[in-house]
Structure formats: structure tokens, C-alpha cells
Design an enzyme around this catalytic site. Sequence first.
Site, PDB file in Angstrom:
ATOM      1  N   TRP A 133       0.796  -1.219   0.000  1.00  0.00           N
ATOM      2  CA  TRP A 133       0.000   0.000   0.000  1.00  0.00           C
ATOM      3  C   TRP A 133       0.833   1.274   0.000  1.00  0.00           C
ATOM      4  O   TRP A 133       0.311   2.358  -0.266  1.00  0.00           O
ATOM      5  CB  TRP A 133      -0.900   0.021   1.249  1.00  0.00           C
ATOM      6  CG  TRP A 133      -0.143  -0.248   2.513  1.00  0.00           C
ATOM      7  CD1 TRP A 133      -0.041  -1.441   3.167  1.00  0.00           C
ATOM      8  CD2 TRP A 133       0.673   0.678   3.258  1.00  0.00           C
ATOM      9  NE1 TRP A 133       0.772  -1.315   4.275  1.00  0.00           N
ATOM     10  CE2 TRP A 133       1.224  -0.025   4.358  1.00  0.00           C
ATOM     11  CE3 TRP A 133       0.986   2.031   3.108  1.00  0.00           C
ATOM     12  CZ2 TRP A 133       2.067   0.583   5.285  1.00  0.00           C
ATOM     13  CZ3 TRP A 133       1.826   2.628   4.024  1.00  0.00           C
ATOM     14  CH2 TRP A 133       2.353   1.910   5.100  1.00  0.00           C
ATOM     15  N   ASN A 134       2.121   1.208   0.324  1.00  0.00           N
ATOM     16  CA  ASN A 134       2.837   2.470   0.588  1.00  0.00           C
ATOM     17  C   ASN A 134       3.155   3.268  -0.674  1.00  0.00           C
ATOM     18  O   ASN A 134       3.260   4.489  -0.641  1.00  0.00           O
ATOM     19  CB  ASN A 134       4.100   2.233   1.413  1.00  0.00           C
ATOM     20  CG  ASN A 134       5.069   1.272   0.763  1.00  0.00           C
ATOM     21  OD1 ASN A 134       4.706   0.424  -0.049  1.00  0.00           O
ATOM     22  ND2 ASN A 134       6.340   1.380   1.128  1.00  0.00           N
ATOM     23  N   LYS A 157      -2.602  -8.761  -7.319  1.00  0.00           N
ATOM     24  CA  LYS A 157      -3.358  -8.760  -6.069  1.00  0.00           C
ATOM     25  C   LYS A 157      -2.831  -7.562  -5.276  1.00  0.00           C
ATOM     26  O   LYS A 157      -1.727  -7.599  -4.758  1.00  0.00           O
ATOM     27  CB  LYS A 157      -3.130 -10.074  -5.310  1.00  0.00           C
ATOM     28  CG  LYS A 157      -3.955 -10.196  -4.027  1.00  0.00           C
ATOM     29  CD  LYS A 157      -3.222  -9.625  -2.839  1.00  0.00           C
ATOM     30  CE  LYS A 157      -4.085  -9.682  -1.578  1.00  0.00           C
ATOM     31  NZ  LYS A 157      -3.629  -8.713  -0.551  1.00  0.00           N
ATOM     32  N   HIS A 158      -3.619  -6.500  -5.217  1.00  0.00           N
ATOM     33  CA  HIS A 158      -3.158  -5.289  -4.548  1.00  0.00           C
ATOM     34  C   HIS A 158      -3.482  -5.348  -3.055  1.00  0.00           C
ATOM     35  O   HIS A 158      -4.159  -6.244  -2.576  1.00  0.00           O
ATOM     36  CB  HIS A 158      -3.790  -4.046  -5.178  1.00  0.00           C
ATOM     37  CG  HIS A 158      -2.865  -2.873  -5.244  1.00  0.00           C
ATOM     38  ND1 HIS A 158      -2.091  -2.466  -4.165  1.00  0.00           N
ATOM     39  CD2 HIS A 158      -2.547  -2.020  -6.249  1.00  0.00           C
ATOM     40  CE1 HIS A 158      -1.369  -1.420  -4.506  1.00  0.00           C
ATOM     41  NE2 HIS A 158      -1.628  -1.123  -5.766  1.00  0.00           N
ATOM     42  N   GLU A 160      -5.156  -4.593   0.484  1.00  0.00           N
ATOM     43  CA  GLU A 160      -6.580  -4.539   0.773  1.00  0.00           C
ATOM     44  C   GLU A 160      -7.113  -3.126   0.963  1.00  0.00           C
ATOM     45  O   GLU A 160      -8.302  -2.880   0.802  1.00  0.00           O
ATOM     46  CB  GLU A 160      -6.888  -5.372   2.030  1.00  0.00           C
ATOM     47  CG  GLU A 160      -6.856  -6.873   1.821  1.00  0.00           C
ATOM     48  CD  GLU A 160      -5.463  -7.479   1.979  1.00  0.00           C
ATOM     49  OE1 GLU A 160      -4.471  -6.717   1.977  1.00  0.00           O
ATOM     50  OE2 GLU A 160      -5.363  -8.710   2.113  1.00  0.00           O
ATOM     51  N   SER A 210       5.956  -7.244   3.832  1.00  0.00           N
ATOM     52  CA  SER A 210       6.611  -7.511   5.105  1.00  0.00           C
ATOM     53  C   SER A 210       7.412  -8.805   5.061  1.00  0.00           C
ATOM     54  O   SER A 210       7.228  -9.647   4.180  1.00  0.00           O
ATOM     55  CB  SER A 210       5.563  -7.614   6.215  1.00  0.00           C
ATOM     56  OG  SER A 210       4.741  -8.760   6.016  1.00  0.00           O
ATOM     57  N   GLU A 231      10.783  -8.158  -2.223  1.00  0.00           N
ATOM     58  CA  GLU A 231      11.315  -6.890  -1.717  1.00  0.00           C
ATOM     59  C   GLU A 231      10.614  -6.668  -0.395  1.00  0.00           C
ATOM     60  O   GLU A 231       9.433  -6.350  -0.343  1.00  0.00           O
ATOM     61  CB  GLU A 231      11.050  -5.755  -2.706  1.00  0.00           C
ATOM     62  CG  GLU A 231      11.910  -4.519  -2.460  1.00  0.00           C
ATOM     63  CD  GLU A 231      11.315  -3.587  -1.425  1.00  0.00           C
ATOM     64  OE1 GLU A 231      11.731  -3.661  -0.236  1.00  0.00           O
ATOM     65  OE2 GLU A 231      10.449  -2.790  -1.784  1.00  0.00           O
ATOM     66  N   LEU A 232      11.359  -6.868   0.698  1.00  0.00           N
ATOM     67  CA  LEU A 232      10.761  -6.882   2.022  1.00  0.00           C
ATOM     68  C   LEU A 232      11.170  -5.643   2.820  1.00  0.00           C
ATOM     69  O   LEU A 232      11.350  -4.582   2.248  1.00  0.00           O
ATOM     70  CB  LEU A 232      11.155  -8.186   2.728  1.00  0.00           C
ATOM     71  CG  LEU A 232      10.856  -9.462   1.909  1.00  0.00           C
ATOM     72  CD1 LEU A 232      11.322 -10.700   2.639  1.00  0.00           C
ATOM     73  CD2 LEU A 232       9.380  -9.564   1.546  1.00  0.00           C
ATOM     74  N   CYS A 265      10.389   1.459   2.395  1.00  0.00           N
ATOM     75  CA  CYS A 265      11.287   0.361   2.766  1.00  0.00           C
ATOM     76  C   CYS A 265      12.722   0.837   2.931  1.00  0.00           C
ATOM     77  O   CYS A 265      13.442   0.385   3.820  1.00  0.00           O
ATOM     78  CB  CYS A 265      11.221  -0.749   1.704  1.00  0.00           C
ATOM     79  SG  CYS A 265       9.593  -1.491   1.549  1.00  0.00           S
TER      80      CYS A 265
END
Length: 460
Positions: A133-134, A157-158, A160, A210, A231-232, A265
Site C-alpha cells: 500500500w505504501n 493482487k493489490h 486490501e 513484510s 522486496e521486504l 522500505c
Amino acid sequence: MTQTPPYQVTDPATGEVSETFPYATDAEVEAALSAATEAFTTWRKRPIAERAAVVKRVAELFTERSAELAALITKEMGKRPSAAQVEAEFCSEIFSYYVDNGEALLADRPLPGHAAARVEHLPVGPILGIMPWNYPYYQVARFAAPALIVGNTVIVKHAENCPTSALAIAQIMKDAGVPDGVYTNIFATHEQVATMIADPRLRGVSLTGSERAGTVVAETAGRNLKKVVLELGGSDPYIVLDAPDVDAAAKTAWITRMENVGQACNSNKRMIVMEDVYEDFVAALVKRASSMTPRQAGDDSGTSYSPMVSRKAAENLLAQVQDAVSKGATLHVGGTIGEGKDAYFAPAVLTGVTPDMRAYKEELFGPVAVVYKITSDDEAVSLANVVDFGLGGAVWSADEERASRVAEQLEVGMANVNTPAGEGADLPFGGTKRSGFGRELGPLGIDEFINKRLFYVEKQ
């Protein structure tokens, strides 16, 4: 039992829900997979120039619609309006980069010493993108742009809380002439995501999110032998070895930390500052933090701060800060939330963080500057590398060679000298350690979901 629709627009400035969207049905998930598989058979066969012409129109529409796109994500996740529009416009640069360079990046590569051999770069099939979402547009662009140019089809899949921006991207794809099935948005559940990853028709997964989500997706993909790009999180070191102008150095550091209200991130989450400038540096940060006020509707000034993405996110950050303070850290300013349902978190400066505190090794995903005092370059490197993350890092010094020597020792995917971050559509983005693996953007970004096929012709 009927489940509450998880895809909803909740204004973080008020906590009010304005729109909800139902989960996809299992039939819709099957339809998405079938459509992506069928569309791949024709999309992959179209010349790169034809695919590029369609993607070029996607790039143009992101710019043409940037203002309306910006308004959607300001409502969904609280992004400052001007930053939201810049994000939408940056997507145009990403799509355009692959339009302009895709053919050269995908050209056959000869193998020296083997005149009869070459390496081809071919599409692999439908790819699933699990988006955060960011940066609701930017993250999708850096996943989808290279995939479409390669000839893959994509299912997205975006997050929520970003349904309207997800639908806006899908509409751009349709209006640009992207064929049905080549780009599909789906409001899937976590269980449906697992089903898609296990399906043999899906050939790869890209996730930005995450550590927890990355672990689950990687485990599921591994069991099903699927390629994954992750990419966490990050807890990027920002090392200040010296600063002829401390106030200017602190200003740059603070502006960087407040980008997207600290919800990036690769934010400079740990500022590691040499002892001779440390006190003045902290004081300058505190002064800037103290002058900031909550951003209200219509306000786009640099002295205001936006709400975080949600009340829950603000509460989680508050718990991390309170843990540090309870164990002896000093909270110089901020670090508070209001009594209502909004997600405003007062920008904070935290010092005296020690290894027994959550803030020492956990990612602080919000407007908190953690500042450490160091006495040597070696100490800076040691502190920088102590965390399990390895996304990016920056080193500052008037002595470029000194800064470069320190930057070369950082265990990160992106090391920067005298700049917060090297960023651009043509520059690879990604990390190491628990920040994930794989790269997006630039020439490396198009390399992830392709079949590098050896083609060898024996001369008779």
C-alpha cells in the site's frame, strides 16, 4: 458464514470507511488464471515493437491522469497530494524506460567462442504480483512494466486498503489497449493467493511487503517450484562521518526520513552520526520535528505531516517507541498519537537505543528518526551491519574516498555515497539478507521472469 469485505477505503485522516469491495469468488480466480494463460499464447507472439506501442500508451495515461490518480491514494493511504502526483508521474518514466530499452535488453546474446550458440530472452507465462500500500502505483509499475514488455501476462493482487487505485490502474491498462487477460486485477484472499501460486499455470510471483508475508509466499512458491522476487523490509543505515554544515546535513536527513511519513522500505531509519557533530545534528532534527503539524485537507505544505496508513500502524509504531523509552531511550520530541480514530503520529526523534530494545533491530515504519553516536568509521560499519535487513544504506562525508570506503563495507543491495539514494527507472532496486532477493527496475528488473534459453545450432 459471510466474511466482511477486506478491500475497503479507510481515510487515515479520519478513520472513516467510505467504500468496500467484496472478495473475488473462486470462480473469478479461476477465470483470471485461465484468461492470463490464454492471453499469453498470443501476447508473447506479438513483436516487441507492438507490445511496446501498447505499453507506451500506458505510460502516457499515467501522466494524463496523474491528478485524479493522486486523489485516490491520498484518500486510501494518506499520501501528501503533491507526492501522490509525483508517484503517478514516475510510473510514466518506468513504463517509458522499458518501452525505449526493452528490445535492446531482450536481444539475443552471443557466447564468445561458440559461433553456433546464443542466449535468448523469452517470456515464461502468467506472473502474480502481490503489491503493498505504501506506493500503490509505483510498486505496480516496476513489477508490470518489464513483464508486459517481455511478453508475460500479469495478475495483480493489490493491498486490501488500495482498491480504488488498483481499479484505476486496471482501467488505464484497458484504455491503453492492453488485451484482456494480459493484465488482470483481482481482489483475492490470502487463501486464494496460495491457490494461485500452487496452480501450474502460474509461472512466478513477485511480492513487495513484510518479512512475514515474504516468508509465507516464498514457502508456498518453493513447495511448488515457482520463481520468486521478494522486496521486504529495511532498516537502512544513514551514516554521517562529518558535516561542514550540520544544519544542512540534518535537513537532508529529516526530509529523507519524512518521505511518505517514514513509510518507505529504504528510508534512513537509523542515523549513525560521528560524535563531533552528533549533538548539533540531533538538535537540528528535534527543531524540525517540533515545527511540524498534522496536515489538514487542502494543506500541502512542507511543515505539515500526513497521517500514517492506518490507526493500527500508528499504534504499532507507538508500541515500539514506548518499549525503547521504558528501557532507557530518550524521546526528544513527538512519538504520540491522538485519542480519535485518525492515524496521525507526531514525528519523533529517539536516541539512546540499545540492543535490548525492539527499535534496535526492528524496522520502524513511520516518522521516527533513531540516531546513534559513533566514534570511528569501523564502529559505523559494525552498527550499520548489525541488523538482519540489507536493503540500502548511505554514507556522507566531505571526503568522498572515505565515505566510499565505508559504503563498500555495507551489507546491502544498494550502497550510496553523499546521496540518500540513487533512484531512477534505469537503476536496479533490491536488497540482501532478510530484505529479500531479486531486483526490480533498470536492466536487472527485466531479467527476473524470463527464460534465458540457450539456442545452439550444430553446423553440418
